[in-house]
Design a protein around this motif. Structure first.
Motif, PDB file in Angstrom:
ATOM      1  N   ASP A  80       0.829  -1.209   0.000  1.00  0.00           N
ATOM      2  CA  ASP A  80       0.000   0.000   0.000  1.00  0.00           C
ATOM      3  C   ASP A  80       0.860   1.255   0.000  1.00  0.00           C
ATOM      4  O   ASP A  80       0.554   2.233  -0.697  1.00  0.00           O
ATOM      5  N   LYS A  81       1.946   1.232   0.775  1.00  0.00           N
ATOM      6  CA  LYS A  81       2.839   2.401   0.836  1.00  0.00           C
ATOM      7  C   LYS A  81       3.487   2.661  -0.519  1.00  0.00           C
ATOM      8  O   LYS A  81       3.525   3.802  -1.003  1.00  0.00           O
ATOM      9  N   ILE A  82       3.983   1.606  -1.163  1.00  0.00           N
ATOM     10  CA  ILE A  82       4.634   1.758  -2.470  1.00  0.00           C
ATOM     11  C   ILE A  82       3.642   2.279  -3.502  1.00  0.00           C
ATOM     12  O   ILE A  82       3.945   3.199  -4.271  1.00  0.00           O
ATOM     13  N   ASN A  83       2.433   1.706  -3.519  1.00  0.00           N
ATOM     14  CA  ASN A  83       1.438   2.137  -4.499  1.00  0.00           C
ATOM     15  C   ASN A  83       0.990   3.581  -4.269  1.00  0.00           C
ATOM     16  O   ASN A  83       0.783   4.333  -5.224  1.00  0.00           O
ATOM     17  N   LEU A  86       3.829   5.751  -5.553  1.00  0.00           N
ATOM     18  CA  LEU A  86       3.826   5.759  -7.015  1.00  0.00           C
ATOM     19  C   LEU A  86       2.735   6.684  -7.548  1.00  0.00           C
ATOM     20  O   LEU A  86       2.955   7.465  -8.482  1.00  0.00           O
ATOM     21  N   LYS A  87       1.570   6.591  -6.940  1.00  0.00           N
ATOM     22  CA  LYS A  87       0.450   7.421  -7.374  1.00  0.00           C
ATOM     23  C   LYS A  87       0.776   8.906  -7.203  1.00  0.00           C
ATOM     24  O   LYS A  87       0.526   9.731  -8.101  1.00  0.00           O
ATOM     25  N   GLU A  88       1.356   9.241  -6.053  1.00  0.00           N
ATOM     26  CA  GLU A  88       1.709  10.641  -5.779  1.00  0.00           C
ATOM     27  C   GLU A  88       2.760  11.139  -6.767  1.00  0.00           C
ATOM     28  O   GLU A  88       2.653  12.242  -7.315  1.00  0.00           O
ATOM     29  N   GLU A  89       3.774  10.312  -7.017  1.00  0.00           N
ATOM     30  CA  GLU A  89       4.858  10.688  -7.931  1.00  0.00           C
ATOM     31  C   GLU A  89       4.335  10.913  -9.351  1.00  0.00           C
ATOM     32  O   GLU A  89       4.677  11.904 -10.007  1.00  0.00           O
ATOM     33  N   LEU A  90       3.486   9.999  -9.838  1.00  0.00           N
ATOM     34  CA  LEU A  90       2.971  10.101 -11.201  1.00  0.00           C
ATOM     35  C   LEU A  90       1.947  11.222 -11.348  1.00  0.00           C
ATOM     36  O   LEU A  90       1.866  11.861 -12.399  1.00  0.00           O
ATOM     37  N   THR A  91       1.182  11.472 -10.290  1.00  0.00           N
ATOM     38  CA  THR A  91       0.207  12.572 -10.321  1.00  0.00           C
ATOM     39  C   THR A  91       0.910  13.913 -10.497  1.00  0.00           C
ATOM     40  O   THR A  91       0.453  14.781 -11.250  1.00  0.00           O
ATOM     41  N   LYS A  92       2.037  14.079  -9.812  1.00  0.00           N
ATOM     42  CA  LYS A  92       2.817  15.322  -9.928  1.00  0.00           C
ATOM     43  C   LYS A  92       3.309  15.534 -11.354  1.00  0.00           C
ATOM     44  O   LYS A  92       3.470  16.660 -11.813  1.00  0.00           O
ATOM     45  N   LYS A  93       3.552  14.425 -12.047  1.00  0.00           N
ATOM     46  CA  LYS A  93       4.034  14.505 -13.432  1.00  0.00           C
ATOM     47  C   LYS A  93       2.875  14.564 -14.431  1.00  0.00           C
ATOM     48  O   LYS A  93       3.094  14.604 -15.640  1.00  0.00           O
ATOM     49  N   GLY A  94       1.638  14.520 -13.919  1.00  0.00           N
ATOM     50  CA  GLY A  94       0.468  14.570 -14.794  1.00  0.00           C
ATOM     51  C   GLY A  94       0.190  13.267 -15.505  1.00  0.00           C
ATOM     52  O   GLY A  94      -0.460  13.249 -16.553  1.00  0.00           O
ATOM     53  N   LYS A  96      -1.516   9.467 -15.467  1.00  0.00           N
ATOM     54  CA  LYS A  96      -2.524   8.665 -14.791  1.00  0.00           C
ATOM     55  C   LYS A  96      -1.858   7.445 -14.151  1.00  0.00           C
ATOM     56  O   LYS A  96      -0.963   6.829 -14.732  1.00  0.00           O
ATOM     57  N   ASN A  97      -2.314   7.088 -12.968  1.00  0.00           N
ATOM     58  CA  ASN A  97      -1.657   6.034 -12.197  1.00  0.00           C
ATOM     59  C   ASN A  97      -1.991   4.635 -12.723  1.00  0.00           C
ATOM     60  O   ASN A  97      -2.972   4.024 -12.327  1.00  0.00           O
ATOM     61  N   LYS A  98      -1.158   4.150 -13.638  1.00  0.00           N
ATOM     62  CA  LYS A  98      -1.327   2.784 -14.136  1.00  0.00           C
ATOM     63  C   LYS A  98      -0.275   1.856 -13.542  1.00  0.00           C
ATOM     64  O   LYS A  98      -0.455   0.651 -13.522  1.00  0.00           O
ATOM     65  N   LYS A  99       0.816   2.425 -13.073  1.00  0.00           N
ATOM     66  CA  LYS A  99       1.913   1.633 -12.543  1.00  0.00           C
ATOM     67  C   LYS A  99       1.649   1.303 -11.076  1.00  0.00           C
ATOM     68  O   LYS A  99       1.565   2.205 -10.248  1.00  0.00           O
ATOM     69  N   ARG A 100       1.493   0.025 -10.791  1.00  0.00           N
ATOM     70  CA  ARG A 100       1.269  -0.366  -9.407  1.00  0.00           C
ATOM     71  C   ARG A 100       1.654  -1.828  -9.227  1.00  0.00           C
ATOM     72  O   ARG A 100       1.699  -2.597 -10.188  1.00  0.00           O
ATOM     73  N   ILE A 101       1.937  -2.204  -7.996  1.00  0.00           N
ATOM     74  CA  ILE A 101       2.273  -3.595  -7.710  1.00  0.00           C
ATOM     75  C   ILE A 101       1.067  -4.287  -7.082  1.00  0.00           C
ATOM     76  O   ILE A 101       0.189  -3.646  -6.507  1.00  0.00           O
ATOM     77  N   GLY A 102       1.032  -5.611  -7.207  1.00  0.00           N
ATOM     78  CA  GLY A 102      -0.047  -6.396  -6.613  1.00  0.00           C
ATOM     79  C   GLY A 102       0.503  -7.689  -6.044  1.00  0.00           C
ATOM     80  O   GLY A 102       1.302  -8.365  -6.690  1.00  0.00           O
TER      81      GLY A 102
END
Length: 251
Positions: A80-83, A86-94, A96-102
């Protein structure tokens, strides 16, 4: 003619019989495998850990006992922390958050399952009752429970997937995609549409043979031949068709 016979006797695919995503990948860790996988089994994180299987190294042969020298830690808090990061980092760059681990479904890891190689010129599968997981180079089929009826079905399915007929059908219908000079690939969506017999008597016979294969490795070849013969008879294949199938696969 052979394909028609298979489709006639097995009109229902694996997807038809089990539509709730029982065939899937396991953990999807992107480039962060080192954060969840270790050669040390000791668990200081307070979470479950599992044997961790990787491709042909783990699933080196049909009906093999999978090999692993690594352990996967089901660390949900870290996921959850990594995802979130990642979401915060990609949002800043504009972006959409597609990169995530499961981490996958721990009920699959806890219960009996079949592992299937994602890259091979034939279908290579094995049955595993132990708590275990895998990276995305292996597919897993599990019903998320461990009663005897489930175990019997999984042993049948393992035997059927490892049969000559299953590989023949998968090659001809491009479930196994292979081009010269490239690695063969099996897409999970294609594999899910493989026709699988739902005849109870055939399932029981194949299950019994698979149980014997795991107990008696010395007679594995004879038992596999017996299993394949059962399937040829089920599909009403004649000698000429069987010879064609056997010659076709190595070609």
């Amino acid at each position: 003619n052979i394909i028609d016979k298979i489709n006639k006797e097995s009109p229902r695919t694996l997807k038809n019989q089990f539509p709730k995503k029982e065939l899937r990948t396991c953990a999807m860790l992107l480039d962060m495998e080192n954060k969840f996988v270790s050669t040390e089994q000791k668990n200081k994180r307070g979470c479950k850990n599992y044997k961790y299987y990787q491709g042909s190294k783990a699933l080196y042969n049909k009906y093999c006992i999978p090999f692993s020298d690594k352990y996967f830690f089901y660390d949900k808090k870290l996921q959850d922390k990594i995802n979130n990061d990642l979401k915060e980092e990609l949002t800043k760059k504009g972006i959409k958050n597609k990169k995530r681990i499961g981490l996958g479904d721990f009920l699959v890891y806890d219960n009996p399952k079949i592992f299937i190689r994602q890259s091979a010129k034939e279908i290579i599968a094995t049955y595993d009752e132990n708590p275990s997981s895998a990276n995305n180079s292996l597919y897993v089929f599990s019903l998320r429970k461990g009663d005897n009826k489930t175990k019997e079905y999984l042993k049948f399915l393992c035997g059927y997937l490892n049969s000559i007929i299953a590989t023949f059908y998968a090659q001809k219908m491009e479930v196994i995609r292979y081009r010269k000079g490239k690695q063969p690939q099996i897409k999970i969506s294609d594999l899910y549409y493989l026709p699988v017999p739902d005849d109870i008597k055939l399932q029981e016979k194949i299950c019994n043979i698979v149980e014997r294969i795991y107990k008696d490795d010395a007679n594995k070849d004879d038992l596999e031949n017996k299993l394949n013969q059962l399937i040829y008879e089920f599909y009403n294949l004649n000698t000429k068709e069987i010879v064609f199938i056997k010659n076709s696969i190595p070609d």
